[in-house]
Design an enzyme around this catalytic site. Sequence first.
Site, PDB file in Angstrom:
ATOM      1  N   LYS A 191     -17.765  20.951   5.291  1.00  0.00           N
ATOM      2  CA  LYS A 191     -16.661  20.944   6.259  1.00  0.00           C
ATOM      3  C   LYS A 191     -15.765  22.173   6.093  1.00  0.00           C
ATOM      4  CE  LYS A 191     -15.578  16.891   4.577  1.00  0.00           C
ATOM      5  NZ  LYS A 191     -16.767  16.577   3.758  1.00  0.00           N
TER       6      LYS A 191
ATOM      7  N   ASP B 107     -19.071  16.275   1.371  1.00  0.00           N
ATOM      8  CA  ASP B 107     -19.612  17.554   0.896  1.00  0.00           C
ATOM      9  C   ASP B 107     -20.656  18.147   1.844  1.00  0.00           C
ATOM     10  OD1 ASP B 107     -18.009  17.247  -1.348  1.00  0.00           O
ATOM     11  OD2 ASP B 107     -19.585  16.178  -2.441  1.00  0.00           O
TER      12      ASP B 107
ATOM     13  N   GLY C  61     -12.959  18.352  -1.965  1.00  0.00           N
ATOM     14  CA  GLY C  61     -13.104  19.726  -2.429  1.00  0.00           C
ATOM     15  C   GLY C  61     -13.831  20.471  -1.329  1.00  0.00           C
ATOM     16  N   HIS C  62     -13.115  21.309  -0.601  1.00  0.00           N
ATOM     17  CA  HIS C  62     -13.694  22.023   0.544  1.00  0.00           C
ATOM     18  C   HIS C  62     -13.871  23.498   0.170  1.00  0.00           C
ATOM     19  CE1 HIS C  62     -12.203  18.747   3.557  1.00  0.00           C
ATOM     20  NE2 HIS C  62     -12.978  18.274   2.604  1.00  0.00           N
TER      21      HIS C  62
ATOM     22  N   GLN D 211     -14.001  13.752   3.016  1.00  0.00           N
ATOM     23  CA  GLN D 211     -15.058  12.784   2.699  1.00  0.00           C
ATOM     24  C   GLN D 211     -16.080  12.738   3.847  1.00  0.00           C
ATOM     25  OE1 GLN D 211     -11.500  11.477   1.957  1.00  0.00           O
ATOM     26  NE2 GLN D 211     -12.000  12.831   0.285  1.00  0.00           N
TER      27      GLN D 211
HETATM   28  P1  GDP Z   1     -17.083  19.929   2.032  1.00  0.00           P
HETATM   29  O1  GDP Z   1     -16.433  19.003   1.066  1.00  0.00           O
HETATM   30  O2  GDP Z   1     -17.688  19.212   3.190  1.00  0.00           O
HETATM   31  O3  GDP Z   1     -16.186  21.055   2.472  1.00  0.00           O
HETATM   32  O4  GDP Z   1     -18.293  20.603   1.252  1.00  0.00           O
HETATM   33  P2  GDP Z   1     -18.254  21.179  -0.260  1.00  0.00           P
HETATM   34  O5  GDP Z   1     -17.519  22.446  -0.277  1.00  0.00           O
HETATM   35  O6  GDP Z   1     -17.834  20.119  -1.207  1.00  0.00           O
HETATM   36  O7  GDP Z   1     -19.798  21.363  -0.530  1.00  0.00           O
HETATM   37  C1  GDP Z   1     -20.596  22.187   0.247  1.00  0.00           C
HETATM   38  C2  GDP Z   1     -21.235  23.245  -0.676  1.00  0.00           C
HETATM   39  O8  GDP Z   1     -22.283  23.863  -0.003  1.00  0.00           O
HETATM   40  C3  GDP Z   1     -20.282  24.344  -1.063  1.00  0.00           C
HETATM   41  O9  GDP Z   1     -20.621  24.814  -2.332  1.00  0.00           O
HETATM   42  C4  GDP Z   1     -20.538  25.411  -0.006  1.00  0.00           C
HETATM   43  O10 GDP Z   1     -20.227  26.720  -0.458  1.00  0.00           O
HETATM   44  C5  GDP Z   1     -22.019  25.249   0.182  1.00  0.00           C
HETATM   45  N1  GDP Z   1     -22.528  25.554   1.524  1.00  0.00           N
HETATM   46  C6  GDP Z   1     -21.959  25.357   2.734  1.00  0.00           C
HETATM   47  N2  GDP Z   1     -22.825  25.664   3.727  1.00  0.00           N
HETATM   48  C7  GDP Z   1     -23.950  26.070   3.127  1.00  0.00           C
HETATM   49  C8  GDP Z   1     -25.228  26.495   3.621  1.00  0.00           C
HETATM   50  O11 GDP Z   1     -25.501  26.539   4.802  1.00  0.00           O
HETATM   51  N3  GDP Z   1     -26.179  26.825   2.673  1.00  0.00           N
HETATM   52  C9  GDP Z   1     -25.927  26.757   1.339  1.00  0.00           C
HETATM   53  N4  GDP Z   1     -26.892  27.091   0.506  1.00  0.00           N
HETATM   54  N5  GDP Z   1     -24.742  26.358   0.852  1.00  0.00           N
HETATM   55  C10 GDP Z   1     -23.783  26.009   1.731  1.00  0.00           C
HETATM   56  P1  IMO Z   2     -15.092  15.984   0.475  1.00  0.00           P
HETATM   57  O1  IMO Z   2     -13.925  16.025   1.415  1.00  0.00           O
HETATM   58  C1  IMO Z   2     -17.929  13.523  -1.740  1.00  0.00           C
HETATM   59  C2  IMO Z   2     -16.447   9.732  -3.355  1.00  0.00           C
HETATM   60  C3  IMO Z   2     -16.335   9.605  -4.858  1.00  0.00           C
HETATM   61  C4  IMO Z   2     -16.564   8.122  -5.027  1.00  0.00           C
HETATM   62  C5  IMO Z   2     -15.869   7.538  -3.803  1.00  0.00           C
HETATM   63  C6  IMO Z   2     -14.448   7.069  -4.067  1.00  0.00           C
HETATM   64  O2  IMO Z   2     -15.147  17.115  -0.478  1.00  0.00           O
HETATM   65  O3  IMO Z   2     -16.376  15.777   1.227  1.00  0.00           O
HETATM   66  P2  IMO Z   2     -12.123   8.246  -4.534  1.00  0.00           P
HETATM   67  O4  IMO Z   2     -11.750   9.392  -5.415  1.00  0.00           O
HETATM   68  O5  IMO Z   2     -11.854   8.457  -3.098  1.00  0.00           O
HETATM   69  O6  IMO Z   2     -11.576   6.949  -5.050  1.00  0.00           O
HETATM   70  O7  IMO Z   2     -13.722   8.102  -4.698  1.00  0.00           O
HETATM   71  O8  IMO Z   2     -15.844   8.560  -2.836  1.00  0.00           O
HETATM   72  N1  IMO Z   2     -15.726  10.891  -2.773  1.00  0.00           N
HETATM   73  C7  IMO Z   2     -16.330  11.983  -2.302  1.00  0.00           C
HETATM   74  N2  IMO Z   2     -17.633  12.335  -2.317  1.00  0.00           N
HETATM   75  N3  IMO Z   2     -17.025  14.315  -1.157  1.00  0.00           N
HETATM   76  C8  IMO Z   2     -15.716  13.973  -1.122  1.00  0.00           C
HETATM   77  O9  IMO Z   2     -14.795  14.685  -0.438  1.00  0.00           O
HETATM   78  C9  IMO Z   2     -15.311  12.777  -1.755  1.00  0.00           C
HETATM   79  N4  IMO Z   2     -14.128  12.145  -1.926  1.00  0.00           N
HETATM   80  C10 IMO Z   2     -14.399  10.994  -2.544  1.00  0.00           C
HETATM   81  O10 IMO Z   2     -17.298  10.383  -5.514  1.00  0.00           O
HETATM   82  O11 IMO Z   2     -17.943   7.836  -4.906  1.00  0.00           O
HETATM   83 MG    MG Z   3     -16.471  18.561  -0.973  1.00  0.00          MG
END
Ligand code: GDP
Ligand code: IMO
Ligand code: MG
Length: 425
Positions: A17, A14, A41-42, A225
């Site tokens: 990416k 998270d 979840g991207h 991840q």
């Molecule tokens: P990913 O899994 O690495 O793609 O990241 P996620 O989407 O799960 O989580 C990142 C969260 O931070 C999302 O809600 C994005 O919209 C938000 N986000 C990304 N870059 C920034 C930033 O620079 N500032 C803030 N406030 N939010 C951001």
């Molecule tokens: P993105 O790509 C954050 C965590 C879960 C749990 C562990 C194992 O959005 O960054 P799983 O479902 O793989 O068996 O879970 O890994 N986890 C993540 N945490 N971002 C993710 O993906 C994750 N995918 C799995 O919360 O601790």
């Molecule tokens: Mg994510």
Amino acid sequence: MTQVDVLLGLQWGDEGKGKIVDVLSPQYDLIARFQGGPNAGHTLEFDGKKFVLNTIPSGIFNEKTMNLIGNGVVIDPIILKRELDNLKTAGHDPVAKGKLVIARKAHLILPTHQLLDAANEQKMGKNKIGSTLKGIGPTYMDKTGRNGLRVGDTTLPDFRERYDRLVEKHKEMLAHYDFQYDLTEKEAAFFEAIEFIKNIPHVDSEHYVNGFLKAGKKVLAEGAQGTLLDVDFGSYPFVTSSNTTTAGACTGLGIAPNKVGHVYGIFKAYCTRVGGGPFPTELDNEVGETLRKVGHEFGATTGRARRCGWIDLPALKYAIMLNGVTELIMMKADVLDGFDTIYACTHYEHNGETIDYMPYDIITVEPKPVLKAIEGWETDVTKITKNDEIPAKLSAYIAFLEKELEVPVKYLSVGPDRTQTLTLG
Ligand code: GDP
Ligand code: IMO
Ligand code: MG
């Protein structure tokens, strides 16, 4: 011949990416997801709209870019179909536009894989991993156990028999767990989705990606991840079931190590983790609560509250070493705007010693972070568009990280929108 650039998370996922792959995608001809599945979840935001992608690569909104779901990914057909249906409703149809291909060798997540995930977590009780319950672990177990079903199998005449054989085995396991379930609806949805994904071109990702390279085209591999969730090097067993590191891009797409070019390591200006497992810099207090609130730190896939803490330099150094990171990307700097002081963990106190690495026994004896205080910039950075508008104290924080980590920060993100991104240096 070109090389494959890799973009991956350096923390526990998270990091942002999705946003950055979307921002960089105009520079690339192909975006290729290489591991993980719909546990990811991207999030992408642009033009006042927000999209969350689970399986589909984050280059999908760029008109010119092709997108590949690689052989290292595990695909839940039901979720992939739902993602594509949602995109179509929003006026984006990558299948119709011929912008999405999937690897024949990618493994399929069956409804029973999800049930096994849930049964296993239930059995573990308070020691559970905190899985997203998407069936990731059981699917990779069947892959390495040589029982799995792959995308390419869906076109075989005996696919249904193969499916039934594997499900029979899963049912025996579920009986062992004494787990109650009803498969009827999920199974119907699964076979409907299988028919649907037959309409997406199936490719051999190894030939597909190397073909792009031979043609001199640019490829970006998108990780899911984060490094600290890597099955080999993460905080095992509190990890996911794939290699989230650069090596995973090689096996997850079929590219040789010498074909890897830039490695972009992405991290938050602080740190989060969702699910169980050690987190040395966690702030289980009001400060952590503030980070969660300001940073909207709730899972994009499961909605769970993310645990929050300060940036962890020993962990980042470890991740940089494992991945061969050539450039860093710092995200969510804006979340720290309101702090007069921020902290960075430079070392750990562990078993009476000061160490600067993640110890093997991190699971049983959590290291105590040694924190360095850093002056906050106390300025709203979300509207900054030029580098000379970056507050001096934020620049000093970045300079401090570059010195500690020995890798330059190339991009700085100051908000969730595409446009809130600065190129440094
Ligand atoms: P990913 O899994 O690495 O793609 O990241 P996620 O989407 O799960 O989580 C990142 C969260 O931070 C999302 O809600 C994005 O919209 C938000 N986000 C990304 N870059 C920034 C930033 O620079 N500032 C803030 N406030 N939010 C951001
Ligand atoms: P993105 O790509 C954050 C965590 C879960 C749990 C562990 C194992 O959005 O960054 P799983 O479902 O793989 O068996 O879970 O890994 N986890 C993540 N945490 N971002 C993710 O993906 C994750 N995918 C799995 O919360 O601790
Ligand atoms: Mg994510």
